[in-house]
Design an enzyme around this catalytic site. Structure first.
Site, short mmCIF file in Angstrom:
data_model
loop_
_atom_site.label_atom_id
_atom_site.label_comp_id
_atom_site.label_asym_id
_atom_site.label_seq_id
_atom_site.Cartn_x
_atom_site.Cartn_y
_atom_site.Cartn_z
N GLY A 20 0.79 -1.42 -0.08
CA GLY A 20 -0.12 -0.10 0.24
C GLY A 20 0.74 1.34 0.11
N GLY A 22 0.20 5.70 0.17
CA GLY A 22 -0.56 6.99 0.42
C GLY A 22 0.22 8.22 0.23
CE LYS A 42 0.36 5.03 7.86
NZ LYS A 42 -0.91 5.50 8.50
CG ASP A 136 -11.10 9.05 7.50
OD1 ASP A 136 -12.15 9.20 6.88
OD2 ASP A 136 -10.16 8.86 6.84
#
Length: 823
Positions: A20, A22, A42, A136
């Protein structure tokens, strides 16, 4: 062979693979051999700035504070990688996210949804007690553990007590699940987290966000529904869940549950069938407002108070901006997506009767200016973003030190200043023009660019795709004066090559049309309309390298492709709407190409007679050696032999013919003929990618006499084939589905498209088996098919008027299924 594995320089963590990406971070799946477990790492992006660092540190603090909660992802470790980038180590959730499950066609029962909601409500209550608002909550931010337990993730935009405050008027919640007051510029509260939780549960049960629509061509109607429309109800089987979610998503924050714990208690009553308690719990006293988390100087100090008065009304003419497009790098798995809505301030105009067109051009003002080197206190990371361009970079573009003129259609070499901007000015004379801007440095400079129209920012970009440092495409440029402002992100100046193209937009032709391009700076632009019966994509055939780049009406990148030969771009998943495709040359030579529309989904219509068949392989019934009863199910073929199988259709229906090798010795084909010798369809290897189906035909027929012919294309061996001939009566397409009789015996549904009756956006097979969906026209042409495996959705929006047939069958196993229709 490079399998994408890498070492991150973290002790005890090996075999990292990117899963992933972002705007701030990259997520890797890796192994921890000492614990024999898979972990998620991450890692902050390669060039962290103060904004990204602050956001990352905030996420570490939030998740560290809450990591003992069973419904919040646990922080296993934090530190810096071998190349000095901060990282966060968490469990790897093999179950993916709830959003992944929804996209795979999963629909959650009331019992499942309430169980998840209770866990998340308890998690939010724990966060609120520590002075933390998530801000969120959505299905994509709820991961599924190995044993089905939900875990709340991505506190990257959470507000923490004692942290920086949000820039006035900027929404950080994902729009589908944003509370109405956030769209009016109010600050987030416990009530807005409760709303998002209610919206998330609503989505799990119904399969789509509460106010989403397949027909929206912009976000304006969605915002209007969120603020004005009642919460959509649904059949909850009398459990009371729908009423609980109506309260959780009330327009007035004071009418919602006063806390996440109170909402979790209401969900528990639903789950346990205590409807009597619900009747008393759902009504609310507006005089008792929901609790609000007010950040203080300590994470343990939280005050509960009534919501503050709304902020002053924004100016009626705020600065305008459009979000730019650059090739996306987000792939998924818990990477925080900060959705910055540049429409917030102008929504006041919509509620007051403003023009929808104004919304696309508006962004709220920030409280403080941004200086050259730092993000100001109070700006946090929620300044407007344009595909990775943050507030610090935008500040470099604000005051150009010098200006020069650039002529459209030219390539200009300029000296790019370090950490200061220069402006190149030009004019767009009339409507119908598209703008392309691309730059390339010499490796010593790192440019950021902004496109300004009469002083208002339209697009900004940094590190564009394809080796270009900046790449911006504006499809529908309004006439007037423009400034292309460029700044260097490095301290030292350097040379920069700048290309500016001003191009007439063309409508995508209805038939293949020959065109030509010059060198790499030349570009053609085509408008592609996506609506029922219209073009859904674009195909470019060329002998050279070509690039395709699609953007929406405000220049946001939506798709891209490149290569030689036949290059296709399918925009089916994006419609309905209008998109612009920029066709460019990747080389310096003159490029000749043919451009043509794609009519449907990812596959163009196939004729009833497979193009893979040589006409010599199609043998008519009068030339066969013998006739076989199709009821036998098995046919022995001699070398090169063809046999006829007569079939009588006593009524209209869809005829399925399936021929496959029983022993692997022969390569069969099949064809369907009328009794008087007219060829209707022929097939070889038409199984939609499903192994073992050598010939597959689904053909609408009327009552009458037919002949199926099968033969061995190998022609040099004898063998045995299995033959299925079946007539199915279609029923009108509904979301209920049915139960297949056997893997190869299909169900058939009519999809009738006409004026005022467009087809659904898509259909999905929801079943425990891998299925095959095929859409065929009334003449038997295959319009679209899934490939089996995982039951992917099948887009239907491109169907023209008429009667079409959706054929549902299985590959190996059969059984009950549902057909979710819509998104």
């Amino acid at each position: 062979m490079d399998d994408g594995r890498r070492e991150l320089g973290i002790d005890g963590v090996v075999d990292a693979q990117e899963v992933g990406r972002g705007g701030f971070a990259v997520v890797y799946r890796a192994q921890q051999p000492a614990f024999d477990r898979t972990v998620a790492v991450k890692v902050l992006d390669a060039r962290p700035d103060e904004t990204a660092l602050a956001r990352f540190q905030r996420e570490i603090r939030a998740m560290g504070t809450l990591s003992e909660h069973p419904a919040i992802a646990t922080v296993l470790d934090a530190g810096t990688t071998g190349d000095g980038r901060p990282y966060l180590l968490m469990p790897f959730f093999s179950g993916g996210s709830l959003q992944d499950a929804l996209e795979e066609g999963r629909r959650f029962t009331v019992e499942e949804a309430t169980r998840i909601g209770m866990a998340l409500g308890d998690a939010l209550e724990a966060a609120h007690a520590e002075g933390i608002l998530h801000r969120d909550v959505k299905p994509a931010n709820v991961m599924v553990g190995r044993y089905g337990d939900p875990r709340l993730v991505d506190f990257g935009i959470a507000r923490i007590a004692g942290g920086q405050q949000t820039t006035t008027g900027v929404v950080t919640a994902t729009l589908d699940h944003a509370a109405p007051e956030l769209l009016d510029g109010d600050p987030p509260t416990v009530a807005s987290d409760v709303y998002a939780l209610g919206s998330t549960i609503h989505t799990l049960v119904t399969g789509r966000p509460p106010f989403a629509s397949d027909t929206d061509q912009s976000v304006v109607p969605l915002i209007r529904r969120i603020v004005t429309d009642p919460v959509p109800t649904f059949d909850d089987g009398g459990t009371g869940l729908s009423a609980v979610l109506e309260r959780a998503m009330a327009k007035d924050p004071a009418a919602r549950f006063a806390s996440a714990a109170e909402m979790a208690a209401a969900l528990a009553a639903v789950r346990e069938g205590r409807s009597g308690e619900l009747a008393a719990a759902v009504p609310v006293d507006p005089a008792s407002p929901p609790e609000q988390v007010t950040p203080t100087s300590s994470a343990s100090e939280v005050t509960r108070s009534s919501p503050p008065p709304p902020p002053p009304s924004p100016p009626t003419s705020p600065p305008s901006s459009r979000q730019s497009g650059r090739d996306p790098r987000l792939l998924g798995l818990g990477v925080g997506l900060v959705v910055v809505i540049a429409l917030v301030t102008l929504f006041v105009l919509v509620r007051g009767g403003g023009d929808e067109g104004d919304l696309a051009d508006a962004t709220p003002e920030t409280d403080q200016p941004v200086d050259d080197d730092t993000v100001p206190e109070g700006a946090d990371d929620e300044v407007p973003f344009f595909d990775g361009v943050d507030g610090t970079e935008l500040a470099l573009l604000e005051s150009p030190g010098e200006r020069a003129e650039i002529q459209p259609g030219t390539v200009l070499e300029i000296g790019l200043p370090g950490r200061a901007s220069t402006a190149l000015t030009f004019t767009v004379e009339g409507p119908g023009q598209a703008i392309r801007v691309s730059t390339a440095g010499n490796g010593d400079v790192d440019p950021v660019a902004g496109l300004f129209h009469e002083g208002e920012l339209l697009l900004a970009d940094d590190d564009g795709s394809g080796g270009l440092d900046v790449l911006m495409d504006l499809p529908d440029a309004p006439p007037g004066a423009y400034e292309l402002r460029l700044a260097g992100l490095m301290d030292e100046p350097g040379p920069l090559s700048v290309s500016l193209q001003l191009v007439e937009v063309q409508d995508l032709p209805g038939e293949p049309t020959g065109e030509s391009l010059g060198d790499v700076h030349d570009v053609d632009v085509y408008r592609v309309a996506i609506q029922p019966g219209a073009a859904r994509g674009i195909r470019v055939d060329t002998g050279s390298e070509v690039t395709l780049r699609a953007v929406d009406e405000v220049g946001t990148f939506v798709d891209g492709n490149s290569g030689g030969g036949g290059i296709e771009m399918d925009l089916a998943a994006l419609g309905p709407g209008v998109f612009w495709v920029f066709v460019g040359s990747a080389g310096a030579e003159q490029l000749e190409y043919t451009v043509s529309p794609l009519a449907f989904g990812q596959q163009r219509p196939q004729p009833p007679v497979s193009s893979a068949l040589d006409p010599a392989d199609i043998i008519d019934p009068g030339s066969v050696s013998r006739t076989v009863d199709p009821a036998g199910g098995v046919v022995d073929l001699e070398e090169g032999e063809a046999v006829a199988l007569p079939f009588t259709a006593d009524q209209a229906g869809v005829l399925r013919v399936l021929v496959r090798s029983a022993d692997g010795a022969v390569d069969p084909m099949a064809s369907v003929w009328t009794a008087d010798g007219a060829l209707l369809a022929a097939s070889d290897d038409e199984g939609g990618g499903v192994a073992g189906q050598d010939a597959l035909i689904d053909l609408p027929v009327t009552a009458g006499e037919y002949v199926v012919v099968t033969s061995d294309l190998g022609a040099d061996v004898a063998g045995r084939v299995q033959v299925l001939v079946d007539l199915v009566q279609p029923v009108l397409l509904t979301p209920e589905g049915g139960q297949l009789r056997a893997p190869d015996l299909p169900d058939v549904y009519e999809v009738i498209v006409g004026p005022g009756n467009p087809p659904p956006a898509q259909v999905r097979l929801e079943a425990d088996f891998d299925g095959l969906l095929r859409v065929v026209a009334s003449d038997g042409a295959v319009l679209a098919t899934t490939d089996g495996g995982g039951n992917p959705p099948l887009p239907l929006l491109g169907l023209g008027e008429g009667v079409h047939f959706l054929v549902v069958s299985a590959v190996d196993d059969a059984g009950p299924y549902r057909l979710p229709i819509g998104r």
